[in-house]
Design an enzyme around this catalytic site. Structure first.
Site, mmCIF file in Angstrom:
data_model
loop_
_atom_site.group_PDB
_atom_site.id
_atom_site.type_symbol
_atom_site.label_atom_id
_atom_site.label_comp_id
_atom_site.label_asym_id
_atom_site.label_seq_id
_atom_site.Cartn_x
_atom_site.Cartn_y
_atom_site.Cartn_z
ATOM 1 N N PHE A 474 -0.987 -6.182 -24.955
ATOM 2 C CA PHE A 474 -1.591 -6.064 -26.405
ATOM 3 C C PHE A 474 -0.603 -5.344 -27.388
ATOM 4 O O PHE A 474 -0.764 -4.409 -28.007
ATOM 5 C CB PHE A 474 -2.671 -4.728 -26.141
ATOM 6 C CG PHE A 474 -3.464 -4.907 -24.822
ATOM 7 C CD1 PHE A 474 -4.138 -6.712 -24.975
ATOM 8 C CD2 PHE A 474 -4.046 -3.961 -23.603
ATOM 9 C CE1 PHE A 474 -4.189 -7.258 -23.505
ATOM 10 C CE2 PHE A 474 -5.171 -4.734 -22.609
ATOM 11 C CZ PHE A 474 -4.882 -5.707 -22.786
ATOM 12 N N HIS A 475 0.407 -5.669 -27.185
ATOM 13 C CA HIS A 475 1.291 -5.409 -28.373
ATOM 14 C C HIS A 475 1.679 -6.284 -30.078
ATOM 15 O O HIS A 475 2.394 -7.028 -30.303
ATOM 16 C CB HIS A 475 2.773 -5.018 -28.414
ATOM 17 C CG HIS A 475 2.629 -4.126 -27.160
ATOM 18 N ND1 HIS A 475 3.488 -3.815 -26.452
ATOM 19 C CD2 HIS A 475 2.131 -3.029 -26.552
ATOM 20 C CE1 HIS A 475 2.697 -2.427 -25.335
ATOM 21 N NE2 HIS A 475 2.388 -1.749 -25.757
#
Length: 557
Positions: A474-475
């Site tokens: 989730f970057h």
């Protein structure tokens, strides 16, 4: 364009009350003569699920607190769609993440500068990291801040397994690292976290909540940005939907998009700013051809090693853990200790695979002292432990598109494993994670490896495992790339190319993804953006004053 039923006037309108947007709202509104509006699509953050660290696990699939995006089917990951949660509340994703404070490596920013992003080298950005930070750990003040709003601490009560991980990592050559942000991230240790008094400290809580009394700062929640108001190649404001009405938030100085690597390019595209062919295919009238919008999507590809264990020393729900579970609320509220203080990834580290040579680490570990489901669930009964391994500098590049179903929603295509070397690095990282867990430190609690599984040993088998199970940590970043080439969306001062009065300031501007978690870099980007905006405003004022004096002198003559 939508038809507004109301017009509200400000100097600056910031779309997105996340990691970067909250910093800018604070810095710009420090001048009482400047009117600032901060717009958030989600609601407030007044929930124990957000404020208590252990509540983070309940947020990732919450329809209330998360934009639960799904990717396009990933061709090289067996056609799987990947979950991509983004924060839908004050603080944005800084209100739902694991609170890890990692800046990335100095070379990350030096690479930005080498690409033509003047003013973004490590030496340039370090003062902005320090400006925000209030380091509570006594770290070197040459690289850490002491008086900023963002408290950086360590977890109050790390699980004993987190220390087992650190000791086991030493056996494979990873030294104990007590400060991953010192300039040398190599090694293993307890992660620093953005917490204050054992509570989550989001960007909103750090930068905006303390200054809400400023009369020149307006905060709108549950307010959806619809499109930008563009005229004469200038951003005049933002059309939003608020309480069932369309409102134009007019910006007399600038509009800033801080809606994240998905939200910012999406708002540009639905406003007619992007690649002409794609916009026309989506039925959107072109207002400004900027083909880089939505491209250059990068994220950290992640592989999991997860072990079932019978030890109740690990986090988990079982009859044997019932006393600690039932005692957790009392321990937290009375002593700031116990299970509720965990962020689930208390320890981790940075390692070099054989592909990194003597260079910077190319994989990062997130150690979980609890069982991570082999079925992809957020919760499983029982006990265990796990290591997430991610590729720090992926070569595969994806993009954000618009759906062709008439909804014009963002279509996220990570394009994972377009470059096979990403899989090779991840496979080597998984081998290192296995070597750590094979150490004698885990002997007393050893259990069955559920993923990849004992039968998965060869590189070919691990490659199949990656295709079947790899995900993202989730970057997302890079989709409004900063730079000086034709693929760039913003220039090094974060101004949208070819338009006036419009900037982007969030993780989307990263030309290359940083080697680590993205919250701290996004806050730095907000700091630097605010400084540049203040400089530009001062220059404009100076130019006007000079012109006025020149006109007076001409008339007097």
């Amino acid at each position: 364009m939508p038809t507004a039923t109301q017009v509200l006037d400000f100097d600056y309108v910031i779309v997105g009350a996340g990691s970067a947007g909250c910093v800018m709202a604070n810095r710009l509104s420090a001048d009482p003569a400047v009117r600032v509006c901060l717009v958030e699509g989600g609601g407030d953050d007044r929930s124990a699920r957000i404020q208590v660290p252990a509540g983070t696990i309940t947020l990732y699939k919450s329809p209330k607190y998360s934009y639960n995006f799904e990717s396009a089917p990933q061709t090289r990951l067996n056609g799987r769609r990947l979950h991509c949660p983004r924060g839908k509340m004050l603080g944005g994703s800084s209100s739902m993440n694991s609170m890890i404070y990692i800046r990335g490596m100095p070379a990350d920013y030096d690479r930005w500068a080498e690409l033509g992003c003047e003013g973004w080298s490590y030496a340039d950005v370090l003062p902005f990291f320090r400006r925000s930070e209030r380091n509570l750990l006594g770290h070197d003040t040459r690289v850490h801040g002491e008086s900023g709003e963002l408290c950086v601490d360590q977890p109050r009560d790390p699980n004993p397994l987190s220390h087992r991980f650190i000791d086991a990592a030493k056996r494979i050559g990873l030294p104990h690292n007590t400060d991953f942000n010192s300039g040398d991230a190599f090694g293993a240790g307890i992660y620093d976290v953005t917490q204050k008094d054992a509570h989550r400290l989001s960007s909103y809580r750090a930068f905006v909540h303390p200054v809400l009394s400023r009369p020149n700062l307006t905060l709108f929640t549950d307010t959806r940005a619809l499109s930008l108001d563009i005229a004469d190649q200038t951003a005049r404001g933002v059309f939003v939907e608020r309480e069932g009405q369309v409102v134009l938030l007019r910006a007399h100085r600038e509009v800033v998009l801080s809606a994240g690597a998905i939200g910012s390019p999406h708002l540009l595209m639905v406003s007619g700013i992007g690649d002409e062919a794609q916009l026309r295919a989506a039925g959107i009238a072109l207002r400004h051809h900027l083909p880089g919008v939505g491209r250059n999507l990068q994220d950290h590809l992640d592989g999991l090693v997860t072990v079932r264990s019978s030890s109740a020393q690990t986090l988990g729900f079982s009859r044997r853990s019932l006393p600690s579970v039932l005692g957790a609320p009392g321990a937290y509220w009375l002593k700031k200790k116990g299970w509720l203080t965990t962020n689930y990834v208390e320890a981790g580290g940075f390692a070099r695979t054989r592909y990194a040579g003597d260079g910077d680490p190319d994989v990062q570990f997130h150690f979980v002292p609890g069982y991570r489901s082999h079925r992809g669930r957020l919760f499983e009964f029982g006990h265990g432990y796990a290591i997430h391994t991610c590729v720090l500098r992926p070569k595969s590049i994806g993009r954000i598109l618009l759906t062709d179903d008439g909804q014009r929603a963002p279509l996220i295509d990570y394009n994972f494993l377009e470059r096979e070397e990403d899989a090779r690095v991840l496979i080597e990282g998984i081998k290192l994670a296995r070597a750590i867990l094979a150490g004698p430190e885990f002997e007393a609690i050893r259990g069955k490896e559920m993923l990849p599984g004992a039968q998965v040993q060869s590189d070919d088998a691990l490659f199949d495992y990656v295709r079947a199970y790899a995900a993202t940590v989730f970057h997302p970043s890079g989709t409004c790339k900063m730079g000086v080439d034709d693929a760039s969306v913003v220039d090094p001062r974060l101004r949208v190319r070819g338009l006036r009065g419009l900037r982007v300031a969030d993780a989307s501007i990263m030309p290359l993804l940083v080697s680590g978690n993205t919250n701290a870099p996004s806050i730095m980007i907000g700091e630097k953006a605010a400084q540049m905006m203040l400089e530009d405003a001062a220059q404009t004022h100076s130019n006007r004053a000079t012109k006025h004096e020149t006109n007076r002198a001409t008339l007097a003559a």
